[in-house]
Scaffold this active site. Structure first.
Site, PDB file in Angstrom:
ATOM      1  N   LYS A  21       0.832  -1.212   0.000  1.00 34.98           N
ATOM      2  CA  LYS A  21       0.000   0.000   0.000  1.00 34.98           C
ATOM      3  C   LYS A  21       0.865   1.260   0.000  1.00 34.98           C
ATOM      4  CE  LYS A  21      -2.249  -1.025   3.865  1.00 34.98           C
ATOM      5  NZ  LYS A  21      -1.609  -2.314   4.202  1.00 34.98           N
ATOM      6  N   ARG A  96      -9.955   1.150   8.400  1.00 31.05           N
ATOM      7  CA  ARG A  96      -9.636  -0.238   8.757  1.00 31.05           C
ATOM      8  C   ARG A  96     -10.778  -0.904   9.510  1.00 31.05           C
ATOM      9  NH1 ARG A  96      -3.603   0.774   8.904  1.00 31.05           N
ATOM     10  NH2 ARG A  96      -2.524  -1.195   9.165  1.00 31.05           N
ATOM     11  N   ARG A 135      11.805  -5.218   6.311  1.00 30.51           N
ATOM     12  CA  ARG A 135      11.634  -3.925   5.622  1.00 30.51           C
ATOM     13  C   ARG A 135      12.468  -2.852   6.312  1.00 30.51           C
ATOM     14  NH1 ARG A 135       5.170  -3.013   4.612  1.00 30.51           N
ATOM     15  NH2 ARG A 135       5.124  -2.618   6.830  1.00 30.51           N
ATOM     16  N   ARG A 169      10.717  -0.120  11.350  1.00 28.30           N
ATOM     17  CA  ARG A 169       9.574   0.028  12.246  1.00 28.30           C
ATOM     18  C   ARG A 169       9.614  -1.035  13.335  1.00 28.30           C
ATOM     19  NH1 ARG A 169       4.392   0.473   8.397  1.00 28.30           N
ATOM     20  NH2 ARG A 169       3.557  -0.666  10.169  1.00 28.30           N
ATOM     21  N   ARG A 180      -1.012  -8.415  13.031  1.00 27.28           N
ATOM     22  CA  ARG A 180      -1.574  -7.385  12.134  1.00 27.28           C
ATOM     23  C   ARG A 180      -2.402  -8.032  11.023  1.00 27.28           C
ATOM     24  NH1 ARG A 180       3.926  -4.655  10.901  1.00 27.28           N
ATOM     25  NH2 ARG A 180       2.798  -3.404   9.364  1.00 27.28           N
TER      26      ARG A 180
END
Ligand code: AMP
Length: 226
Positions: A21, A96, A135, A169, A180
């Site tokens: 996203k 969400r 990431r 993160r 998640r």
């Protein structure tokens, strides 16, 4: 979006963590001059600034759960006051929940607007945990990288801006990624049917290469959700 142009784009990117996203939102932002609004980024900013909203959100985010609608809506509404959003927005990671989707419709209706397109990035769950863990991001320009899938061309130097500071993160680890994903399926995936009913849903196979997905999204934006 106070004095927004009533035809301004309001795009929603739906998809589990790791679906791309953020990457796609940034590419659409560059291509069409739209503004990427990431509630995750806004909340991380609030955590870093130690605002009351940030302090309330911190532990929920670390556990991979969803922050309460009240807090999320407050940070989003605040950001939407800024004049740049009248150029049109790409909502990345919002809404969400059902409550957030209804609140967004209400906010847009106040200024005679509606969601232009809700694009669901369809991916394999198993692959997502691997994509999320590993990431990292350039601290200067925000370009995203991955230990296995997208390394910098020169070790420790951002390809895009030559920055040498990178950040990871706190919630980009395998355990939190699984939480998640669970939250996505329980609370966010039902929004796919919500936007299908509104006639604005587009589904995109997001297991393809980033550039191919970007082309598909650009044609959705250029030609309308139709
Ligand atoms: P993201 O950057 O979109 O992956 O979001 C990181 C974390 O911020 C999520 O795991 C949630 O804890 C929180 N978050 C971001 N956006 C929302 C939202 N719209 N509603 C609830 N929690 C959110």
């Amino acid at each position: 979006m106070g004095d927004a142009d009533s035809r301004a784009e309001v795009l929603i990117l739906l998809g589990p963590p790791g679906a791309g996203k953020g990457t796609q939102a940034r590419m659409l932002e560059e291509r069409f001059g739209l503004i990427q609004l990431s509630t995750g980024d806004l909340l991380r900013g609030a955590v870093a600034a130690q605002t009351p909203a940030g302090m309330a959100a911190k532990s929920v985010m670390e556990a991979g759960g969803l922050v309460s609608d009240d807090i999320v809506l407050a940070v989003l509404k605040d950001r939407m006051q800024a004049p740049d959003v009248s150029r049109g927005v790409i909502l990345d990671g919002f809404p969400r929940t059902d409550g957030q989707a209804a609140a967004l419709d209400g906010m847009l209706a106040d200024t005679g607007q509606k969601v232009t397109a809700a694009i669901s990035l369809e991916v394999d769950d198993e692959a997502m945990v691997g994509r999320v863990a590993g990431r990292f991001t350039c601290a200067s320009c925000g370009e995203g990288y991955h230990d296995d899938f997208k390394r910098t061309a020169r070790q420790g130097v951002c390809d895009k801006c030559q920055g040498t500071d990178f950040s990871r993160r706190a919630d980009d680890n395998a355990e939190t990624a699984r939480a998640r994903l669970k939250a996505y399926h329980a609370q966010t995936a039902p929004l796919i049917a919500y936007y299908e009913k509104q006639g604005v849903l587009k589904t995109v196979d997001a297991m393809r290469p980033i550039a191919v997905i970007a082309e598909t999204l650009q044609s959705v934006v250029a030609n309308g959700a139709g």
